[in-house]
Design a protein around this motif. Structure first.
Motif, PDB file in Angstrom:
ATOM      1  N   MET A 246       0.837  -1.206   0.000  1.00 43.98           N
ATOM      2  CA  MET A 246       0.000   0.000   0.000  1.00 43.98           C
ATOM      3  C   MET A 246       0.870   1.253   0.000  1.00 43.98           C
ATOM      4  O   MET A 246       0.540   2.258  -0.630  1.00 43.98           O
ATOM      5  CB  MET A 246      -0.952  -0.007   1.201  1.00 43.98           C
ATOM      6  CG  MET A 246      -2.088  -1.020   1.061  1.00 43.98           C
ATOM      7  SD  MET A 246      -3.152  -1.150   2.548  1.00 43.98           S
ATOM      8  CE  MET A 246      -4.393   0.110   2.197  1.00 43.98           C
ATOM      9  N   SER A 247       1.994   1.180   0.715  1.00 38.56           N
ATOM     10  CA  SER A 247       2.863   2.367   0.791  1.00 38.56           C
ATOM     11  C   SER A 247       3.544   2.657  -0.540  1.00 38.56           C
ATOM     12  O   SER A 247       4.105   3.730  -0.726  1.00 38.56           O
ATOM     13  CB  SER A 247       3.919   2.182   1.880  1.00 38.56           C
ATOM     14  OG  SER A 247       4.932   1.297   1.445  1.00 38.56           O
ATOM     15  N   ARG A 248       3.525   1.684  -1.440  1.00 40.19           N
ATOM     16  CA  ARG A 248       4.187   1.892  -2.735  1.00 40.19           C
ATOM     17  C   ARG A 248       3.230   2.348  -3.835  1.00 40.19           C
ATOM     18  O   ARG A 248       3.599   2.420  -4.998  1.00 40.19           O
ATOM     19  CB  ARG A 248       4.916   0.599  -3.140  1.00 40.19           C
ATOM     20  CG  ARG A 248       6.058   0.339  -2.177  1.00 40.19           C
ATOM     21  CD  ARG A 248       6.797  -0.930  -2.421  1.00 40.19           C
ATOM     22  NE  ARG A 248       7.595  -1.235  -1.220  1.00 40.19           N
ATOM     23  CZ  ARG A 248       8.500  -2.201  -1.146  1.00 40.19           C
ATOM     24  NH1 ARG A 248       8.739  -2.955  -2.205  1.00 40.19           N
ATOM     25  NH2 ARG A 248       9.167  -2.416  -0.031  1.00 40.19           N
ATOM     26  N   LEU A 249       1.998   2.611  -3.452  1.00 38.85           N
ATOM     27  CA  LEU A 249       1.012   3.037  -4.450  1.00 38.85           C
ATOM     28  C   LEU A 249       0.986   4.547  -4.636  1.00 38.85           C
ATOM     29  O   LEU A 249       0.775   5.049  -5.737  1.00 38.85           O
ATOM     30  CB  LEU A 249      -0.386   2.554  -4.039  1.00 38.85           C
ATOM     31  CG  LEU A 249      -0.626   1.051  -4.194  1.00 38.85           C
ATOM     32  CD1 LEU A 249      -1.897   0.653  -3.448  1.00 38.85           C
ATOM     33  CD2 LEU A 249      -0.726   0.675  -5.674  1.00 38.85           C
ATOM     34  N   GLY A 254       0.558  12.852  -2.662  1.00 36.21           N
ATOM     35  CA  GLY A 254      -0.515  12.473  -3.559  1.00 36.21           C
ATOM     36  C   GLY A 254      -0.060  11.998  -4.925  1.00 36.21           C
ATOM     37  O   GLY A 254      -0.877  11.775  -5.819  1.00 36.21           O
ATOM     38  N   ARG A 255       1.241  11.837  -5.108  1.00 32.96           N
ATOM     39  CA  ARG A 255       1.745  11.380  -6.401  1.00 32.96           C
ATOM     40  C   ARG A 255       1.571   9.872  -6.538  1.00 32.96           C
ATOM     41  O   ARG A 255       1.996   9.106  -5.665  1.00 32.96           O
ATOM     42  CB  ARG A 255       3.226  11.749  -6.565  1.00 32.96           C
ATOM     43  CG  ARG A 255       3.445  13.231  -6.826  1.00 32.96           C
ATOM     44  CD  ARG A 255       4.928  13.551  -7.013  1.00 32.96           C
ATOM     45  NE  ARG A 255       5.643  13.413  -5.753  1.00 32.96           N
ATOM     46  CZ  ARG A 255       6.102  14.446  -5.032  1.00 32.96           C
ATOM     47  NH1 ARG A 255       5.937  15.686  -5.456  1.00 32.96           N
ATOM     48  NH2 ARG A 255       6.743  14.231  -3.891  1.00 32.96           N
ATOM     49  N   LEU A 313      -5.041   8.763  -6.221  1.00 34.51           N
ATOM     50  CA  LEU A 313      -5.144   7.403  -5.675  1.00 34.51           C
ATOM     51  C   LEU A 313      -5.361   7.522  -4.176  1.00 34.51           C
ATOM     52  O   LEU A 313      -4.581   8.160  -3.471  1.00 34.51           O
ATOM     53  CB  LEU A 313      -3.861   6.615  -5.981  1.00 34.51           C
ATOM     54  CG  LEU A 313      -3.907   5.105  -5.706  1.00 34.51           C
ATOM     55  CD1 LEU A 313      -2.895   4.363  -6.578  1.00 34.51           C
ATOM     56  CD2 LEU A 313      -3.731   4.745  -4.250  1.00 34.51           C
ATOM     57  N   SER A 314      -6.444   6.927  -3.702  1.00 33.00           N
ATOM     58  CA  SER A 314      -6.757   6.976  -2.273  1.00 33.00           C
ATOM     59  C   SER A 314      -6.787   5.568  -1.684  1.00 33.00           C
ATOM     60  O   SER A 314      -7.299   4.639  -2.309  1.00 33.00           O
ATOM     61  CB  SER A 314      -8.127   7.629  -2.044  1.00 33.00           C
ATOM     62  OG  SER A 314      -8.099   8.987  -2.412  1.00 33.00           O
ATOM     63  N   PHE A 339      -8.253   0.229  -2.353  1.00 32.65           N
ATOM     64  CA  PHE A 339      -7.836   1.539  -2.853  1.00 32.65           C
ATOM     65  C   PHE A 339      -8.490   1.791  -4.196  1.00 32.65           C
ATOM     66  O   PHE A 339      -8.953   0.865  -4.862  1.00 32.65           O
ATOM     67  CB  PHE A 339      -6.305   1.640  -2.965  1.00 32.65           C
ATOM     68  CG  PHE A 339      -5.683   0.708  -3.967  1.00 32.65           C
ATOM     69  CD1 PHE A 339      -5.372  -0.600  -3.642  1.00 32.65           C
ATOM     70  CD2 PHE A 339      -5.396   1.145  -5.256  1.00 32.65           C
ATOM     71  CE1 PHE A 339      -4.798  -1.465  -4.566  1.00 32.65           C
ATOM     72  CE2 PHE A 339      -4.815   0.295  -6.196  1.00 32.65           C
ATOM     73  CZ  PHE A 339      -4.525  -1.011  -5.847  1.00 32.65           C
ATOM     74  N   SER A 340      -8.552   3.048  -4.566  1.00 36.93           N
ATOM     75  CA  SER A 340      -9.124   3.365  -5.864  1.00 36.93           C
ATOM     76  C   SER A 340      -8.342   4.483  -6.520  1.00 36.93           C
ATOM     77  O   SER A 340      -7.674   5.279  -5.857  1.00 36.93           O
ATOM     78  CB  SER A 340     -10.601   3.754  -5.733  1.00 36.93           C
ATOM     79  OG  SER A 340     -10.730   4.972  -5.046  1.00 36.93           O
TER      80      SER A 340
END
Lengths: 476, 476
Positions: A246-249, A254-255, A313-314, A339-340
């Motif tokens: 998740m931390s790599r998304l 917000g990038r 991406l959130s 996430f979306s």
């Protein structure tokens, strides 16, 4: 005809319209709650009867049934109606929805959510007042006022009101596609009033929506949840893998970190740049909405561009992990990260899904974990962007000037209204989003309201829009 | 005396003991459920009556009241008892708990959880059968058998049975500290039977427990949850910050990334190394328990060392984020990450907390987020390690050999039994953990059981332990 007379009639009847809104707010058409399914159907029937009363011919379309927790529930009807079939007039298709979000007084409402209540500031508080019963009713009031004045409606109308919008619009798309060349034949343009002004005082026309691709990322490890005392340190913990992925998304600015995604974003044109000038929006509006000063961008253009025309991406949460208050020393066996990605032109959902999957599997391989990763795209909705130069928008803009004596803001929205794209694709006609409510109406929230001004001036706007539609040249 | 006669008596009476276990399993002493608080108190009273019947003098200690969701509930009594006060005999303090975990048939039990049911394999299924009503009852049966045989008990007994162990042992620590030099005066050693064998066939003595420091990491951003369509891309999302920080705590190989923590771990001695040989444990046991092959370490020594004598860090979940099935496009306003560190000698909780806080704040600063981080330590329990050479352990080992004809495994546990440390600190006496149940008893799970063999041989073990305690030299 002079619109003045029409406007005066609306003003004169406004208490009747408010009373009627009160009547339908009281119908608990909460589509997401099985115990209110019959109320939702009742609301559809109310509309069918009201349309009949106004002289429209109606068609009740049953989308079928829905399985909810083992129960089979009938889906509320899609209400279709036709008013006028004069081939010399344009035909506009009006979409709205008559279902509402859940609401309980205990959630924090100041008033009973299903009793429309006007406060001292002229706010009409009630579930659905703004989303979307106010607008739906508004169209019918605009029509009724014409009849009461003995005035011919300058356009033909088609209506499409659904009762499952707050629950995924189940069954609607198939009906639109099926009726595109049948019931909706002859439609020249579409108008949807189910979004909001950018600010609180100035109307807008909305010409773009972001799409959304929603992902589930499951990490499977042990067969069942484990006790961290017994197993901590000896087993690849799925949560550890999951938060690493998740931390790599996305980074804290917000990038989006998934390679290739930003390459698909349509370049910003000079012309588009100009639409970001003079909008009723400031940093203080964002901060007010946030209740915090945690914005990423300082200037209005950047803020709105990142809301409207850039993807985001959130990370929404994790299913299958510990989520309650207090402490629990569990090693979750199969957490699922949610996430979306909000998508914009020219991103293609299928490509986005492939990029996300490939990236996550490549990153997961680097973790050297024995757990199993599965990434699925739960649903993907394409972005929508229309041309604000189309005559449908020209008519909308002129109607705004008639009622509000100002040019409307030209806006996009960061969220999705999937039916917009369905209509555009199925009918191949221009779709205009012409909102009634203000930015602070609190749709989906507690104390939802529509301001009396917005409701009444909105009815005028709809009537003026009919007239401007009739007048506008289709080659303008 | 010959223990043989005692063992025969236990065998002869075994159905009576099982019936008695059935009687107390039926008392729904679920301390965590307010509606069963009176049952929990009833269970305490059952024990007081049984101890009186066996000739012990009892003391009912009221720990006070507890606030649960606005209700004030009486805490169940701590049952103290004394049996024998011969200054020529050693005095052993027995601890156990009479409350149980919640259990519902609907959770997946094959039988009614509060009706002790024996299956074809001799498993006595029922909530609390193994945790901890079987052991608590076992001590009393061992005492009763001596009386029925007309045999003098070779040690003095003190009992301390609590009814809140499954709910944080509320009120107990203060009582132990208060009674250390009063009711518990003269105690020579402590024995707790509230854990499990390493395997299914071979008993163990347990000399170490990991501690636990439980942390909450809150990231505060906007005032309320946001819609990702409207705000995605424009605001520092707390979830993004949170998963970045969570990913920096531990790597997928279970290595703790907080600097300084591993420096505090006691070095491995040659002598300790040997205790890891010949244990009833294999990789297949771990895999069986996992129901998966997702172990980090391949060999038994590494597995058990990482369970028992090295710290671990587990990420448990996130409060305040989306956790339900399905999809929701929320930007959580204030997610709280939960994680804990299992601690070992010579880690000091206060230092661990400081290291964790300093590290997380330093890492958070690197994120350049405008959100606010708060890290709190919810609770910290120190690790415990005793000397397995102490005469209390020697007596325990000899008792095992008498009953099971084998040397016990010398084990630690990866989890915590906080009362162990409380007794050791308050009384300054050696504490032995002498379990009755097997590794697969499923305490806290569905279908909890104690094998008839474990229950009956466990009663023999307790009796044999009394005799070996009496015989062992305190300078051995």
């Amino acid at each position: 005809m002079s619109l003045e007379q029409f406007f005066q009639a609306i003003d004169a009847n406004q208490d009747i319209y408010v009373q009627r809104l009160k009547e339908i707010v009281a119908i608990k058409s909460v589509s997401g709650e099985p115990e209110h399914r019959s109320d939702t159907i009742l609301m559809g029937e109310w509309l069918l009867a009201e349309l009949e009363r106004l002289g429209a011919t109606t068609k009740r379309v049953e989308p079928g049934v829905q399985k909810v927790n083992g129960r089979t529930l009938p889906l509320p009807p899609v209400v279709l109606a036709t008013y006028g079939e004069d081939p010399a007039k344009k035909t506009v298709l009006i979409y709205g929805h008559y279902d509402v979000q859940p609401a309980l007084k205990e959630d924090g409402w100041n008033t009973d959510p299903f009793t429309l209540t006007e406060d001292a500031e002229g706010r009409l508080l009630g579930r659905g007042a703004s989303d979307d019963k106010g607008p739906v009713l508004g169209w019918l009031c605009a029509l009724e006022a014409h009849q009461q004045l003995g005035r011919d409606l300058p356009v033909n109308l088609k209506f499409c009101f659904e009762g499952m919008e707050e629950s995924g619009s189940e069954g609607l798309d198939a009906i639109i596609v099926r009726e595109a060349h049948d019931y909706f034949r002859g439609v020249d343009c579409v108008c949807i009033s189910d979004n909001y002004w950018l600010g609180k005082t100035k109307p807008c026309l909305t010409y773009g929506l972001r799409g959304v691709s929603y992902f589930m990322m499951s990490i499977k490890g042990p067969a069942a949840d484990l006790h961290s005392g017994v197993f901590g340190g000896t087993v690849h913990e799925p949560m550890t893998d999951l938060v690493h992925l998740m931390s790599r998304l996305v980074d804290p600015q917000g990038r989006i970190l998934v390679p290739g995604i930003m390459d698909q974003v349509a370049p910003l044109t000079e012309e588009e740049q100009h639409t970001y000038e003079g909008l009723e929006f400031g940093l203080s509006d964002l901060r007010g909405a946030l209740g915090a000063n945690t914005e990423i961008h300082a200037n209005v253009k950047d803020i709105l561009m990142h809301r409207w025309r850039y993807p985001s991406l959130s990370l929404h949460g994790i299913e299958g992990a510990f989520y309650a208050p207090g402490s629990k020393t569990v090693i979750p066996a199969n957490p699922i990260g949610k996430f979306s990605i909000r998508t914009v032109p020219n991103m293609e959902p299928a490509q986005i899904t492939q990029l996300v999957k490939d990236y996550l599997h490549a990153e997961f391989a680097k973790l050297n974990s024995k757990n199993v990763l599965e990434v699925t795209c739960d649903h993907e909705g394409r972005p929508w962007a229309s041309s604000p130069d189309h005559w449908n928008f020209v008519a909308g803009a002129r109607a705004v000037e008639q009622v509000f004596q100002c040019k409307p803001d030209l806006t996009r929205e960061g969220g999705s209204i999937p039916v917009t794209l369905t209509f555009q694709d199925a009918l191949q006609k221009n779709v205009l989003l012409l909102p009634m409510g203000a930015c602070d109406d609190g749709a989906h929230s507690i104390n939802e309201k529509v301001d009396r001004r917005n409701f009444i001036e909105g009815i005028k706007l709809y009537g003026a829009y009919f007239h401007e539609l009739a007048r506008v040249k289709t080659n303008e």
